[in-house]
Design a protein around this motif. Structure first.
Motif, PDB file in Angstrom:
ATOM      1  N   ASP A  65      -0.838   3.726   0.869  1.00 52.01           N
ATOM      2  CA  ASP A  65       0.073   2.692   0.364  1.00 52.01           C
ATOM      3  C   ASP A  65       0.762   3.132  -0.916  1.00 52.01           C
ATOM      4  O   ASP A  65       1.971   2.881  -1.107  1.00 52.01           O
ATOM      5  CB  ASP A  65      -0.711   1.388   0.127  1.00 52.01           C
ATOM      6  CG  ASP A  65      -1.210   0.785   1.421  1.00 52.01           C
ATOM      7  OD1 ASP A  65      -0.679   1.136   2.497  1.00 52.01           O
ATOM      8  OD2 ASP A  65      -2.158  -0.039   1.375  1.00 52.01           O
ATOM      9  N   LEU A  66       0.030   3.775  -1.786  1.00 53.97           N
ATOM     10  CA  LEU A  66       0.637   4.259  -3.026  1.00 53.97           C
ATOM     11  C   LEU A  66       1.686   5.335  -2.752  1.00 53.97           C
ATOM     12  O   LEU A  66       2.724   5.394  -3.431  1.00 53.97           O
ATOM     13  CB  LEU A  66      -0.441   4.798  -3.963  1.00 53.97           C
ATOM     14  CG  LEU A  66      -1.409   3.751  -4.549  1.00 53.97           C
ATOM     15  CD1 LEU A  66      -2.438   4.424  -5.435  1.00 53.97           C
ATOM     16  CD2 LEU A  66      -0.639   2.695  -5.341  1.00 53.97           C
ATOM     17  N   GLN A  67       1.417   6.184  -1.767  1.00 58.97           N
ATOM     18  CA  GLN A  67       2.409   7.200  -1.407  1.00 58.97           C
ATOM     19  C   GLN A  67       3.675   6.562  -0.849  1.00 58.97           C
ATOM     20  O   GLN A  67       4.788   6.970  -1.194  1.00 58.97           O
ATOM     21  CB  GLN A  67       1.800   8.163  -0.379  1.00 58.97           C
ATOM     22  CG  GLN A  67       0.739   9.079  -0.958  1.00 58.97           C
ATOM     23  CD  GLN A  67       0.092   9.954   0.105  1.00 58.97           C
ATOM     24  OE1 GLN A  67       0.352   9.778   1.303  1.00 58.97           O
ATOM     25  NE2 GLN A  67      -0.753  10.896  -0.325  1.00 58.97           N
ATOM     26  N   ASP A  68       3.507   5.544  -0.001  1.00 56.46           N
ATOM     27  CA  ASP A  68       4.689   4.844   0.537  1.00 56.46           C
ATOM     28  C   ASP A  68       5.463   4.151  -0.577  1.00 56.46           C
ATOM     29  O   ASP A  68       6.721   4.181  -0.608  1.00 56.46           O
ATOM     30  CB  ASP A  68       4.261   3.819   1.581  1.00 56.46           C
ATOM     31  CG  ASP A  68       3.689   4.481   2.821  1.00 56.46           C
ATOM     32  OD1 ASP A  68       3.932   5.694   3.025  1.00 56.46           O
ATOM     33  OD2 ASP A  68       2.979   3.789   3.598  1.00 56.46           O
ATOM     34  N   GLY A  69       4.752   3.508  -1.505  1.00 60.70           N
ATOM     35  CA  GLY A  69       5.425   2.839  -2.612  1.00 60.70           C
ATOM     36  C   GLY A  69       6.168   3.810  -3.501  1.00 60.70           C
ATOM     37  O   GLY A  69       7.287   3.537  -3.945  1.00 60.70           O
ATOM     38  N   MET A 121       9.549  -2.604  -0.653  1.00 62.98           N
ATOM     39  CA  MET A 121       8.402  -2.815  -1.533  1.00 62.98           C
ATOM     40  C   MET A 121       7.531  -3.990  -1.070  1.00 62.98           C
ATOM     41  O   MET A 121       6.285  -3.884  -1.141  1.00 62.98           O
ATOM     42  CB  MET A 121       8.871  -3.039  -2.974  1.00 62.98           C
ATOM     43  CG  MET A 121       9.333  -1.761  -3.655  1.00 62.98           C
ATOM     44  SD  MET A 121       8.113  -0.404  -3.607  1.00 62.98           S
ATOM     45  CE  MET A 121       6.791  -1.114  -4.549  1.00 62.98           C
ATOM     46  N   PRO A 122       8.082  -5.100  -0.602  1.00 62.26           N
ATOM     47  CA  PRO A 122       7.202  -6.157  -0.085  1.00 62.26           C
ATOM     48  C   PRO A 122       6.311  -5.680   1.064  1.00 62.26           C
ATOM     49  O   PRO A 122       5.169  -6.134   1.196  1.00 62.26           O
ATOM     50  CB  PRO A 122       8.189  -7.231   0.389  1.00 62.26           C
ATOM     51  CG  PRO A 122       9.363  -7.061  -0.506  1.00 62.26           C
ATOM     52  CD  PRO A 122       9.475  -5.582  -0.718  1.00 62.26           C
ATOM     53  N   SER A 123       6.840  -4.744   1.883  1.00 58.45           N
ATOM     54  CA  SER A 123       6.017  -4.206   2.964  1.00 58.45           C
ATOM     55  C   SER A 123       4.826  -3.423   2.403  1.00 58.45           C
ATOM     56  O   SER A 123       3.679  -3.539   2.885  1.00 58.45           O
ATOM     57  CB  SER A 123       6.869  -3.304   3.854  1.00 58.45           C
ATOM     58  OG  SER A 123       6.076  -2.695   4.849  1.00 58.45           O
ATOM     59  N   VAL A 124       5.110  -2.618   1.354  1.00 55.98           N
ATOM     60  CA  VAL A 124       4.014  -1.870   0.724  1.00 55.98           C
ATOM     61  C   VAL A 124       3.022  -2.821   0.068  1.00 55.98           C
ATOM     62  O   VAL A 124       1.792  -2.676   0.198  1.00 55.98           O
ATOM     63  CB  VAL A 124       4.586  -0.878  -0.304  1.00 55.98           C
ATOM     64  CG1 VAL A 124       3.458  -0.181  -1.069  1.00 55.98           C
ATOM     65  CG2 VAL A 124       5.473   0.147   0.383  1.00 55.98           C
ATOM     66  N   PHE A 125       3.543  -3.817  -0.633  1.00 54.49           N
ATOM     67  CA  PHE A 125       2.665  -4.796  -1.280  1.00 54.49           C
ATOM     68  C   PHE A 125       1.810  -5.554  -0.260  1.00 54.49           C
ATOM     69  O   PHE A 125       0.643  -5.868  -0.511  1.00 54.49           O
ATOM     70  CB  PHE A 125       3.505  -5.781  -2.103  1.00 54.49           C
ATOM     71  CG  PHE A 125       4.043  -5.198  -3.380  1.00 54.49           C
ATOM     72  CD1 PHE A 125       3.477  -4.050  -3.924  1.00 54.49           C
ATOM     73  CD2 PHE A 125       5.121  -5.786  -4.032  1.00 54.49           C
ATOM     74  CE1 PHE A 125       3.975  -3.510  -5.098  1.00 54.49           C
ATOM     75  CE2 PHE A 125       5.610  -5.249  -5.207  1.00 54.49           C
ATOM     76  CZ  PHE A 125       5.045  -4.106  -5.745  1.00 54.49           C
ATOM     77  N   GLN A 126       2.414  -5.847   0.877  1.00 50.46           N
ATOM     78  CA  GLN A 126       1.687  -6.581   1.912  1.00 50.46           C
ATOM     79  C   GLN A 126       0.516  -5.755   2.450  1.00 50.46           C
ATOM     80  O   GLN A 126      -0.564  -6.279   2.709  1.00 50.46           O
ATOM     81  CB  GLN A 126       2.638  -6.964   3.051  1.00 50.46           C
ATOM     82  CG  GLN A 126       2.012  -7.858   4.104  1.00 50.46           C
ATOM     83  CD  GLN A 126       1.553  -9.183   3.538  1.00 50.46           C
ATOM     84  OE1 GLN A 126       2.223  -9.757   2.673  1.00 50.46           O
ATOM     85  NE2 GLN A 126       0.401  -9.660   4.011  1.00 50.46           N
TER      86      GLN A 126
END
Length: 584
Positions: free
Chosen positions: A115-119, A208-213
């Protein structure tokens, strides 16, 4: 509520928060590990406590004599079982909960890293778009300033009358070029601005909402797993509570089993000598020449008081007894020595018939010895039955083993059983002699297989011991006993007057021919037996016969052959089947 919409600007904070969740899981693992260690240590200490306070093997028999001691032993057993439940808690926690927590930590670390890599990737794209926008804006500003300068130069040149028309035209062309470049830069900036705004809009509303989710789902999954594990720990403890309650109920039941009255009675049974209370000491008139000896007028041991006194003064032995006892159950280690001291009747070695003990103690010792022989006979009989079954299996299936290899063991077992039965009859005779109840003529066993017990005022002698292959001599040659000698009856058919031959038994051989014994079963000869004495019958291996009377404990069974001849055969040489077994 969604982290993507509510925490759109808290990317770094969310990253830190998820790391704290992983740290908590690792700490929770350490907690479970320490908890299991405490449970195991507690269980181990409880078991050590039980082991240090439970009686030694040699003390168990005496330990069961008093309810308070026996019930405390029950409490120790329940405490041992309770300790086992704490081990169950530790084992289940280690095998189930800790394993799940470690798996959760591994999953969370992988998911958080992804997730951090995607963000980071999404944020880099936005930064790149903003950088392009800034560059196009700067180009537009530069072109705009150059266009303004070119316009001012043209105006000045056009107003200057000293310049030629060619120079003015050149200035005007330069102005037109700069204005054209400014317009192009302006269009590029507008296009880049529109593109950047769209990218930024997508960044904060979709990417970013997708990553946060994803990170929110990971965190909620962690919390739910922690919730499930905490409940699982509680369920593990709840599962052993019924057993722990059973252990506690066992302790309560043990306390209810303590009886002061029964313990007081047990003390009487254990220490009672059976001697009567000494009579009053008569006055000794020294003027008479004779001295009255009343030391044993009523059966009380002459040295009983002296010995009792000696138990108090013998400090060395008391000191030795104190050293020998250890722990709570050390109180039983010297109980026998205490009995011997109080009674003062035992020498260095006890006699075979325990006649050196007081009556009550002698009776208990004889009964205990008889019970030991019965247990040993039962064990040997069970072993014999097992060998016979194994032999039958070998006979039916020779591939499994040689049946002849068991012959010697079976014969040795039979001899051992006969020897034990003879020893048991000897002690039964001692007991009968002690009770001073000689067997009447009418109660003698007609089958001639009962023990011939001599009744003597000085000693108890047993009838001839049964051995394999030999029927009891007493069965066909009844012995006559008086108070001073043992003699055989010379004529089996002669019947002497009972007044002239006290204690003589009439021979009952004629009763066997006249009485019709009912058939109670069948038997098969396991070995060859040749009758060597009157009253026994010979048999061949595998011969089938009828059982008329069971073994009464002397090692002989009465049978009837197919030629209607009757007699006794060794019980250990036959395999019996009784009809009453079919009715069960």
């Amino acid at each position: 509520m969604s982290w993507g919409t509510e925490l759109w600007d808290q990317y770094d904070t969310i990253a830190t928060h998820t790391q704290k969740g992983i740290d908590f899981c690792e700490r929770f693992t350490h907690f479970l590990k320490d908890r299991c260690s405490i449970e195991l240590k507690y269980a181990s200490e409880l078991k050590k406590l039980v082991k240090s306070y439970q009686p030694k093997k040699k003390e168990e028999e005496e330990y069961q004599q008093y309810s308070w001691a026996a019930r405390f032993w029950d409490v120790l057993k329940e405490l041992h079982d309770l300790a086992g439940q704490h081990e169950v808690i530790a084992e289940n926690t280690q095998g189930q909960v800790m394993k799940d927590v470690q798996s959760l930590i591994s999953e969370m670390k992988q998911q958080r890293r992804k997730d951090l890599q995607d963000g980071a990737k999404v944020q880099d794209q936005l930064k790149e778009s903003l950088a392009k926008l800034d560059k196009s804006r700067k180009n537009y500003e530069k072109a705009f300033k150059m266009a303004e300068k070119a316009t001012d130069d043209y105006r000045k040149a056009d107003a200057d009358i000293n310049l030629s028309r060619a120079e003015v035209e050149k200035t005007r062309n330069q102005m037109m070029i700069k204005n054209s470049q400014c317009d192009e830069s302006k269009n590029e900036y507008a296009a880049q601005l529109q593109q950047t705004n769209q990218h930024q809009r997508d960044h904060y509303t979709q990417q970013m909402p997708s990553v946060f989710q994803q990170m929110q789902s990971m965190e909620e999954n962690r919390i739910n797993k922690i919730k499930s594990m905490v409940k699982q720990i509680a369920d593990i403890e709840r599962s052993v509570i019924p057993i722990i309650n059973t252990c506690i109920d066992g302790m309560v039941k043990a306390s209810d089993g303590i009886s002061a009255e029964e313990d007081s009675k047990a003390v009487i049974d254990k220490y009672k000598s059976g001697f009567p209370i000494p009579a009053d000491i008569p006055f000794e008139d020294l003027s008479n020449s004779s001295v009255i000896d009343t030391s044993n007028a009523n059966g009380t041991p002459k040295n009983s008081l002296d010995n009792r006194k000696g138990t108090v003064s013998d400090k060395k032995k008391n000191r030795k007894d104190k050293k020998g006892g250890g722990g709570l159950f050390g109180i039983f280690t010297s109980s026998k020595a205490t009995i011997n001291k109080i009674i003062g009747l035992l020498g260095e070695e006890s006699k075979e018939d325990f006649s050196d003990l007081p009556p009550n103690q002698q009776r208990k010792a004889l009964n205990r010895k008889i019970d030991e022989f019965k247990k040993e006979i039962a064990r040997e009989t069970a072993e014999r039955e097992g060998m016979l079954k194994m032999k039958d299996v070998y006979v039916n299936n020779p591939a499994l083993g040689d049946p002849n290899a068991l012959e010697k063991k079976i014969e040795e077992n039979a001899q051992k059983i006969d020897s034990l039965q003879a020893e048991m009859r000897k002690y039964q005779g001692y007991l009968a002699n002690m009770d001073a109840k000689p067997s009447p003529v009418g109660q003698r066993r007609n089958s001639l297989s009962d023990d011939s017990i001599s009744q003597s005022s000085t000693n108890m002698e047993m009838s001839q011991t049964s051995l394999p292959g030999q029927p009891p001599v007493a069965a066909n040659e009844p012995e006559v006993y008086t108070t001073v000698e043992i003699r055989k009856k010379p004529d089996k058919k002669a019947i002497d007057d009972e007044e002239d031959h006290v204690g003589e038994f009439e021979h009952a051989e004629g009763d066997f021919d006249e009485e019709g014994f009912p058939v109670i079963g069948t038997c098969r000869a396991l070995y060859i037996y040749e009758a060597g004495n009157e009253g026994s019958v010979a048999m061949t291996e595998g011969e089938e016969m009828f059982v008329l009377e069971q073994d009464q404990g002397d090692g002989w069974t009465r049978v009837r052959k197919h030629d209607n001849s009757e007699g006794f055969v060794p019980t250990s040489y036959i395999q019996c089947h009784f009809y009453d077994q079919d009715e069960v």
